[in-house]
Design a protein around this motif. Structure first.
Motif, mmCIF file in Angstrom:
data_model
loop_
_atom_site.group_PDB
_atom_site.id
_atom_site.type_symbol
_atom_site.label_atom_id
_atom_site.label_comp_id
_atom_site.label_asym_id
_atom_site.label_seq_id
_atom_site.Cartn_x
_atom_site.Cartn_y
_atom_site.Cartn_z
ATOM 1 N N TRP A 616 0.828 -1.201 0.000
ATOM 2 C CA TRP A 616 0.000 0.000 0.000
ATOM 3 C C TRP A 616 0.863 1.251 0.000
ATOM 4 C CZ3 TRP A 616 -0.053 3.662 3.936
ATOM 5 C CH2 TRP A 616 -0.972 4.689 3.781
ATOM 6 N N VAL A 617 1.940 1.262 0.793
ATOM 7 C CA VAL A 617 2.820 2.429 0.843
ATOM 8 C C VAL A 617 3.453 2.669 -0.526
ATOM 9 C CG1 VAL A 617 4.931 3.363 1.846
ATOM 10 C CG2 VAL A 617 3.278 2.198 3.306
ATOM 11 N N THR A 618 3.862 1.595 -1.187
ATOM 12 C CA THR A 618 4.479 1.732 -2.517
ATOM 13 C C THR A 618 3.481 2.317 -3.514
ATOM 14 O OG1 THR A 618 5.926 -0.142 -2.053
ATOM 15 C CG2 THR A 618 5.647 0.496 -4.363
ATOM 16 N N ARG A 619 2.239 1.825 -3.482
ATOM 17 C CA ARG A 619 1.217 2.343 -4.402
ATOM 18 C C ARG A 619 0.893 3.807 -4.094
ATOM 19 N NH1 ARG A 619 -1.678 -2.115 -2.773
ATOM 20 N NH2 ARG A 619 -3.378 -0.759 -2.056
ATOM 21 N N LEU A 620 0.914 4.145 -2.826
ATOM 22 C CA LEU A 620 0.538 5.490 -2.424
ATOM 23 C C LEU A 620 1.466 6.545 -3.010
ATOM 24 C CD1 LEU A 620 -1.767 6.453 -0.539
ATOM 25 C CD2 LEU A 620 -0.069 6.670 1.272
ATOM 26 N N LEU A 638 1.125 10.468 5.639
ATOM 27 C CA LEU A 638 0.784 9.057 5.829
ATOM 28 C C LEU A 638 2.019 8.171 5.664
ATOM 29 C CD1 LEU A 638 -2.640 8.848 3.964
ATOM 30 C CD2 LEU A 638 -2.267 8.576 6.410
ATOM 31 N N ILE A 639 2.816 8.465 4.658
ATOM 32 C CA ILE A 639 4.019 7.661 4.437
ATOM 33 C C ILE A 639 5.024 7.886 5.552
ATOM 34 C CG2 ILE A 639 5.958 7.280 2.850
ATOM 35 C CD1 ILE A 639 3.980 8.039 0.573
ATOM 36 N N LEU A 640 5.097 9.106 6.051
ATOM 37 C CA LEU A 640 5.968 9.391 7.196
ATOM 38 C C LEU A 640 5.540 8.557 8.405
ATOM 39 C CD1 LEU A 640 8.134 11.015 8.684
ATOM 40 C CD2 LEU A 640 6.453 12.852 8.983
ATOM 41 N N ILE A 641 4.235 8.508 8.677
ATOM 42 C CA ILE A 641 3.750 7.682 9.780
ATOM 43 C C ILE A 641 4.049 6.216 9.507
ATOM 44 C CG2 ILE A 641 1.685 6.953 11.038
ATOM 45 C CD1 ILE A 641 0.488 9.703 10.404
ATOM 46 N N ALA A 642 3.840 5.797 8.253
ATOM 47 C CA ALA A 642 4.091 4.399 7.903
ATOM 48 C C ALA A 642 5.550 4.011 8.104
ATOM 49 C CB ALA A 642 3.681 4.153 6.449
ATOM 50 N N GLY A 653 13.779 0.125 5.110
ATOM 51 C CA GLY A 653 13.006 -0.299 3.950
ATOM 52 C C GLY A 653 12.014 0.744 3.496
ATOM 53 N N TRP A 654 11.684 1.644 4.402
ATOM 54 C CA TRP A 654 10.739 2.706 4.095
ATOM 55 C C TRP A 654 11.382 3.874 3.358
ATOM 56 C CZ3 TRP A 654 12.962 6.857 6.345
ATOM 57 C CH2 TRP A 654 13.806 6.612 7.433
ATOM 58 N N PHE A 655 12.725 3.923 3.293
ATOM 59 C CA PHE A 655 13.428 5.104 2.802
ATOM 60 C C PHE A 655 13.018 5.494 1.383
ATOM 61 C CE2 PHE A 655 16.810 7.514 0.861
ATOM 62 C CZ PHE A 655 17.252 8.373 1.859
ATOM 63 N N PRO A 656 12.972 4.575 0.405
ATOM 64 C CA PRO A 656 12.630 5.003 -0.974
ATOM 65 C C PRO A 656 11.264 5.662 -1.071
ATOM 66 C CG PRO A 656 13.603 2.801 -0.976
ATOM 67 C CD PRO A 656 13.322 3.141 0.450
ATOM 68 N N SER A 657 10.258 5.106 -0.375
ATOM 69 C CA SER A 657 8.911 5.683 -0.478
ATOM 70 C C SER A 657 8.856 7.073 0.135
ATOM 71 C CB SER A 657 7.901 4.760 0.220
ATOM 72 O OG SER A 657 7.798 3.529 -0.465
#
Length: 892
Positions: A616-620, A638-642, A653-657
């Protein structure tokens, strides 16, 4: 569990349901089907109401009113942001308890009426076990007769002691239902409303006798009067009472005695562990079953006395049901196993407290002043204190006085006051000061303003950040709606919303119809579009409060007030709110332990759920740079919270998004009004990205981070420290906010500065926490290291300094610290060394293949890279030039 009361779907009784589920299920909310919404409650948590309920109700098109018991009304002013502007709050003054839990939403064609047991709190709507009757539908489908009963009760409700504004709200709802009843057929669905406004509720229940009674309530009167009256009326052979030992307020011995005196078998059952607040009287006879559910407890004030005779204000619904709602499915209990929790004061019969002080019923803007209304004439002069919305809630000043014998006053402030200002009464009694609860100044026009219908066929539900991340299904549904509405809006010509300036060369070429945010209608359209895509709450937060909470209207941006510095909205812990178990003490004053809310959240625990979340984060983030500004702000947050969720395969793993989302914040379509909010969010994102990037900014994610800082540098001058603090609080919570907000600003100052040396120093210290790194001057560092050779320390430090910068480093290192100096200028390295007592300076040629660490670590590389050959009897011109260039002397 929901139980249909008959074959008509417009009325159903729910044994454990939240009204919010019915509100979310509205399919025609974009048409704004309701014009009025009224909620009555005993206990009230306005912070919860604003965060979780208000936006959805406002989105339905309704003007919203909440009415609570005046003696229990005690709002937390820090949690309240919209009272008096987006909705009206009223209180009722009764000698007993104002206890009904009735919710009404009504429009010209549609209705939703709910009668239940739950207060307007987190416990009452979510975590407690409650009962709820809901009748909903449209005029053409037929209107259940119980809706007419509710309307009759509303007519009586308007006669209770409340502010004139609250009374007008009740009357508007009463008239709206009346018009609906005149226009549509009324159908009998088998339910009846019972209320103490008519008389004792017991007298309104079906006639007896019955074979069996099944009872549950969180509160019983200690005398057993209510049970005795029920047994006398219905003469059952058996009575079943469900209890929660240690939570239910009762005297089991007294109730057992009342049953035994009438030769009725009494059986106790365990009602489970989660706090059960739903009230129930269920009767079985000849195979049929009827129930009473709603607000009445098993007390004399609730069941045996009408409102005119000193009873509580109570409302319930009587209906037949094919299945039992009795919660006592646990094992039978012995009387000795149930602890006695006595009621200290008979319910509805409070002891005398001497002089009765009037309470504040309401405060309303009235011309150039404020109309203050008290519950009764003041027995002594009353001071009225005021605190403006943007001021700290604890800071107040004197607004004026209500004279002795008066029940209202028109007070003129020395400066204009706005809606949402806080008022309270102050009494000076025998040298002591008594202050009443906070009330919120109402704007009579704003509280009845309704969101107009949209022509759009799609509209997003209203949620907050926590709601989305607590329910993956809701999160995905919200995203699908966002994509749908965004495509719909992109299909139409987009309005140019940039504010032109006099030196804007493009301004002259713009058409005369061009409209900017200086035009309040353009801002209103922009706000409406954002709310349609994001929902009112997220649109408000993403705009930094410029889009008023739950109120997207043609209101001038000059009147739009952001969240003040004192706000602590998201850190409020709903579970800490003391719900009905304490609130009912007006109805049943008790020494029992408070019930605890056990509101749970859906945790992302399974591998499959974690994978869906990451997907979901990738699609967002896909195509985020082409979305409207407010959408980018929302999605980035939202991505920051994710990025903080424990669902990633590796630490970053969240860095690219998050990197891609933050990069998309900078765009040419950002309105001037949103520059500070966007820049402040970018600052918080950069702080988080810095945590996921290595200190070495030459390759990989470190290089990506450094390039992102360069990309965002033009907008970072707009960062606002207060907005940073609000964003940090909304994500990390208040406890961490004080430290983290300062850390974000410190990081910004170093990372975004045109001078790179503070950031270089910070990164060196982060990479080597056992070093002490000080910036003596731009280009000159002092490093103390507990271990390692001085040359090794200097070489590693140099490699983290960009190659185009010259640097001088003084190193103290080793078990017996030695002081050495090192310098790099252009492609030459100079290292201080000692041959015995003699100081020497060694010079080396650097290249793409020869680095300081390579020279320090490898003797062959060191020998090959030498510029000046041994024996280095004196300093060379090359070494002298390099050392001078970086500000290091050549003397010992």
């Amino acid at each position: 569990m929901e139980v249909s009361s008959d074959d008509n779907p417009s009325g159903r009784l729910a044994a454990a349901s939240s009204l919010q589920a019915h509100l979310f299920a509205l399919k025609d909310i974009q048409d704004r089907p309701y014009s009025e919404a009224l909620f009555t409650t005993f206990n009230l948590d306005l912070g919860f109401f604003e965060q979780r309920v208000l936006g959805l109700v406002r989105a339905s098109g309704a003007a919203v009113t909440v009415i609570a018991d005046g003696s229990r009304y005690e709002p937390d002013p820090v949690a309240v942001h919209s009272a008096g502007s987006s909705y009206r709050v009223g209180v009722v003054d009764l000698a007993t308890a104002f206890h009904p839990k009735v919710s009404v939403l009504v429009g010209s064609e549609h209705f939703l009426v709910a009668v239940g047991s739950g207060n307007l709190t987190a416990g009452g709507w979510f975590s407690n076990e409650e009962t709820l009757f809901v009748a909903s539908g449209s005029r053409d489908e037929g209107i259940p007769a119980v809706v007419a009963d509710v309307n009759s009760w509303l007519g009586a409700l308007a006669g209770l002691r409340m502010s004139e504004g609250a009374r007008q709200s009740v009357q508007r709802v009463h008239l709206a239902i009346g018009r609906l009843l005149e226009a549509g057929p009324v159908v009998e669905t088998g339910q009846r409303l019972v209320t103490t406004s008519i008389g004792p509720i017991l007298d309104q229940l079906p006639n007896g006798p019955v074979d069996e009674l099944l009872l549950y309530a969180p509160f019983h009167d200690h005398s057993g009067a209510a049970l005795a009256a029920l047994l006398d009326r219905y003469t059952p052979s058996r009575v079943n009472i469900a209890v929660q030992p240690g939570k239910t307020i009762l005297d089991p011995n007294m109730l057992t005695r009342e049953a035994a005196a009438r030769s009725v078998e009494l059986v106790w059952h365990d009602a489970g562990h989660g706090y059960r607040h739903g009230k129930l009287i269920e009767a079985v006879t000849d195979g049929s079953r009827w129930v009473l559910a709603g607000s009445p407890n098993l007390t004399g004030a609730a069941l045996l006395r009408g409102l005119a005779s000193g009873g509580n204000c109570e409302v319930g619904v009587v209906t037949t049901t094919p299945r039992s709602l009795y919660p006592g499915d646990g094992p039978a209990l012995e009387t000795a196993a149930i602890p006695v929790t006595r009621i200290l004061t008979p319910p509805g019969e409070l002891p005398s407290t001497g002089t009765s002080l009037p309470i504040l019923l309401g405060a309303t803007l009235d011309g150039d002043g404020v109309l203050v209304e008290l519950s009764r004439p003041a027995p002594l002069p009353v001071q009225v204190e005021v605190s403006e919305y943007n001021d700290q809630p604890q800071l107040s000043s004197l607004l004026g006085h209500v004279a002795t014998g008066q029940a209202s006053a028109h007070l003129v402030p020395d400066r204009p006051l706005g809606a949402r200002s806080r008022l309270r009464l102050r009494y000076d009694l025998d040298g002591s000061t008594v202050r009443g609860p906070t009330h919120f100044l109402s704007d009579p026009d704003a509280v009845v303003h309704r969101i107009p219908p949209r022509r759009s066929t799609a509209n997003n539900v209203d949620v907050n950040w926590q709601s989305l991340f607590g329910d993956l299904a809701l999160l995905e549904a919200w995203t699908r709606t966002l994509d749908h509405v965004t495509r719909e809006h992109h299909a139409a010509p987009r309005t140019d919303i940039r504010t032109p300036t006099t030196d804007d060369p493009a301004a002259a070429g713009r058409p005369s119809s061009h409209r900017t945010f200086d035009d309040e209608e353009a801002w209103a359209r922009y706000s409406q579009d954002a709310i349609a895509r994001l929902g009112p709450t997220l649109a408000h937060e993403a705009s930094g409060g410029l889009i008023l909470p739950h109120l997207s209207t043609s209101i001038s941006t000059k009147a739009a007030v952001g969240v003040p510095a004192w706000a602590d909205k998201f850190d409020a812990d709903e579970a800490d709110f003391d719900d009905e178990h304490t609130a009912e003490e007006l109805d049943a004053n008790t020494d029992a332990d408070d019930a605890t809310d056990q509101q749970g959240t859906t945790e992302l625990v399974t591998v499959q759920q974690q994978r869906r979340f990451r997907s979901w984060v990738t699609r967002l983030v896909t195509d985020i740079e082409n979305r409207p500004t407010l959408d980018r702000l929302t999605l980035t947050r939202l991505i920051l919270i994710a990025s903080l969720a424990p669902v990633w395969d590796d630490e970053a793993g969240w860095f690219p998004s998050l990197h891609n989302a933050t990069s998309g914040l900078r765009n040419d379509d950002v309105p001037d009004l949103l520059q500070a909010e966007l820049a402040s969010l970018a600052a918080v994102c950069l702080f988080r990205l810095d945590q996921g990037a290595p200190p070495d900014r030459r390759t990989g994610t470190g290089r990506q981070y450094a390039q992102l800082v360069d990309r965002l540098r033009p907008i970072l001058d707009e960062v606002d420290a207060e907005r940073v603090d609000v964003i940090v609080r909304s994500i990390y919570g208040s406890q961490a906010a004080t430290t983290l907000s300062r850390a974000v600003m410190d990081h910004l100052e170093a990372a975004a500065a045109m001078n790179p040396w503070p950031e270089i120093t910070r990164l060196l210290q982060r990479e080597h926490p056992d070093w002490e790194v000080d910036l003596e001057d731009d280009g000159r560092l002092m490093i103390e290291a507990r271990s390692g050779a001085p040359f090794k320390v200097a070489a590693h430090a140099m490699e983290q300094v960009p190659s185009h910068l010259s640097v001088g480093i003084v190193v103290y290192a080793g078990r017996r610290p030695e002081r050495r100096r090192y310098a790099r200028h252009q492609d030459i390295l100079v290292a201080e060394d000692y041959l015995g007592p003699r100081q020497v300076w060694k010079t080396y040629q650097l290249s793409a293949l020869v680095s300081p660490t390579g020279i320090q670590a490898n003797q062959a590389t060191e020998a090959a890279a030498r510029i000046d050959k041994p024996p280095w009897m004196e300093i060379s011109q090359t070494a002298h030039h390099v050392l001078t260039s970086v500000g290091l002397g050549t003397s010992r």
